[in-house]
Design a protein around this motif. Structure first.
Motif, mmCIF file in Angstrom:
data_model
loop_
_atom_site.group_PDB
_atom_site.id
_atom_site.type_symbol
_atom_site.label_atom_id
_atom_site.label_comp_id
_atom_site.label_asym_id
_atom_site.label_seq_id
_atom_site.Cartn_x
_atom_site.Cartn_y
_atom_site.Cartn_z
ATOM 1 N N ASN A 17 25.422 0.689 40.422
ATOM 2 C CA ASN A 17 25.110 0.261 41.488
ATOM 3 C C ASN A 17 25.728 1.434 42.483
ATOM 4 N N ASN A 18 27.017 1.860 42.436
ATOM 5 C CA ASN A 18 27.443 2.794 43.117
ATOM 6 C C ASN A 18 28.048 3.960 42.662
ATOM 7 N N GLY A 19 28.006 4.118 41.468
ATOM 8 C CA GLY A 19 28.515 5.349 40.525
ATOM 9 C C GLY A 19 30.272 5.502 40.655
ATOM 10 N N GLU A 20 30.993 4.406 40.934
ATOM 11 C CA GLU A 20 32.058 3.944 40.666
ATOM 12 C C GLU A 20 32.728 4.186 39.356
ATOM 13 N N ARG A 21 33.702 4.861 39.078
ATOM 14 C CA ARG A 21 34.403 4.849 37.722
ATOM 15 C C ARG A 21 35.342 3.469 37.751
ATOM 16 N N LEU A 22 35.357 2.697 36.984
ATOM 17 C CA LEU A 22 36.118 1.588 36.903
ATOM 18 C C LEU A 22 37.172 1.517 35.795
ATOM 19 N N GLY A 23 36.999 2.174 34.804
ATOM 20 C CA GLY A 23 38.318 2.305 34.151
ATOM 21 C C GLY A 23 37.664 3.155 32.802
ATOM 22 N N ILE A 24 38.550 3.032 31.774
ATOM 23 C CA ILE A 24 38.300 3.527 30.495
ATOM 24 C C ILE A 24 38.509 2.513 29.454
ATOM 25 N N ILE A 25 37.680 2.356 28.432
ATOM 26 C CA ILE A 25 37.677 1.236 27.573
ATOM 27 C C ILE A 25 38.863 1.095 26.774
ATOM 28 N N ALA A 26 39.730 2.316 26.689
ATOM 29 C CA ALA A 26 41.014 2.121 25.982
ATOM 30 C C ALA A 26 42.021 1.242 26.721
ATOM 31 N N ASP A 27 41.817 1.362 27.903
ATOM 32 C CA ASP A 27 42.856 0.397 28.730
ATOM 33 C C ASP A 27 42.169 -0.910 29.159
ATOM 34 N N THR A 28 41.212 -1.278 28.541
ATOM 35 C CA THR A 28 40.527 -2.657 28.890
ATOM 36 C C THR A 28 40.714 -3.412 27.596
ATOM 37 N N ASP A 29 40.803 -4.701 28.335
ATOM 38 C CA ASP A 29 40.872 -5.956 27.310
ATOM 39 C C ASP A 29 39.560 -6.401 27.051
ATOM 40 N N ILE A 30 39.148 -6.673 25.913
ATOM 41 C CA ILE A 30 37.844 -7.241 25.569
ATOM 42 C C ILE A 30 38.196 -8.527 25.055
ATOM 43 N N VAL A 31 37.257 -9.625 25.983
ATOM 44 C CA VAL A 31 37.440 -11.250 25.384
ATOM 45 C C VAL A 31 36.086 -11.304 24.651
ATOM 46 N N VAL A 32 36.473 -12.227 23.362
ATOM 47 C CA VAL A 32 35.592 -12.347 22.121
ATOM 48 C C VAL A 32 35.562 -13.953 22.114
ATOM 49 N N ASP A 33 34.560 -14.627 22.244
ATOM 50 C CA ASP A 33 34.252 -15.932 21.740
ATOM 51 C C ASP A 33 34.661 -16.184 20.145
ATOM 52 N N LYS A 34 35.557 -17.078 20.235
ATOM 53 C CA LYS A 34 36.424 -17.082 18.780
ATOM 54 C C LYS A 34 35.136 -17.832 17.811
ATOM 55 N N LYS A 35 34.336 -18.442 18.183
ATOM 56 C CA LYS A 35 33.388 -18.840 17.236
ATOM 57 C C LYS A 35 32.300 -18.230 16.890
ATOM 58 N N THR A 36 31.848 -17.507 17.713
ATOM 59 C CA THR A 36 30.675 -16.517 17.323
ATOM 60 C C THR A 36 31.105 -14.995 17.057
#
Length: 79
Positions: A17-36
């Motif tokens: 929407n605005n071209g903003e850089r939000l971060g790099i995936i290496a610095d990002t936590d990924i939340v995963v559904d434990k069941k699926t």
């Protein structure tokens, strides 16, 4: 969309929407559904704050369904 974690690597996350850089995936936590095993959201550390308030982490939450495109160098999200 099937993505291997190794494919995400050091990609940059960009807001469509605005071209903003939000971060790099290496610095990002990924939340995963434990069941699926499906990715629920990305937690990107807020880059604008140079310090932590009272030791509290401030993250930008990006729902996985906000991901629009995964390219060679970047991930485009719509927030």
């Amino acid at each position: 969309m099937t993505i291997m974690l190794s494919q995400l690597g050091g990609k940059e996350i960009i807001n469509l929407n605005n071209g903003e850089r939000l971060g790099i995936i290496a610095d990002t936590d990924i939340v995963v559904d434990k069941k699926t095993g499906k990715i629920l959201k990305l937690l990107v550390p807020e880059r604008k704050l140079q310090f932590k308030l009272f030791g509290e982490n401030i993250d930008i939450e990006i729902p996985w369904d906000a991901v629009r495109k995964i390219g060679n160098d970047m991930i485009i999200v719509e927030l």
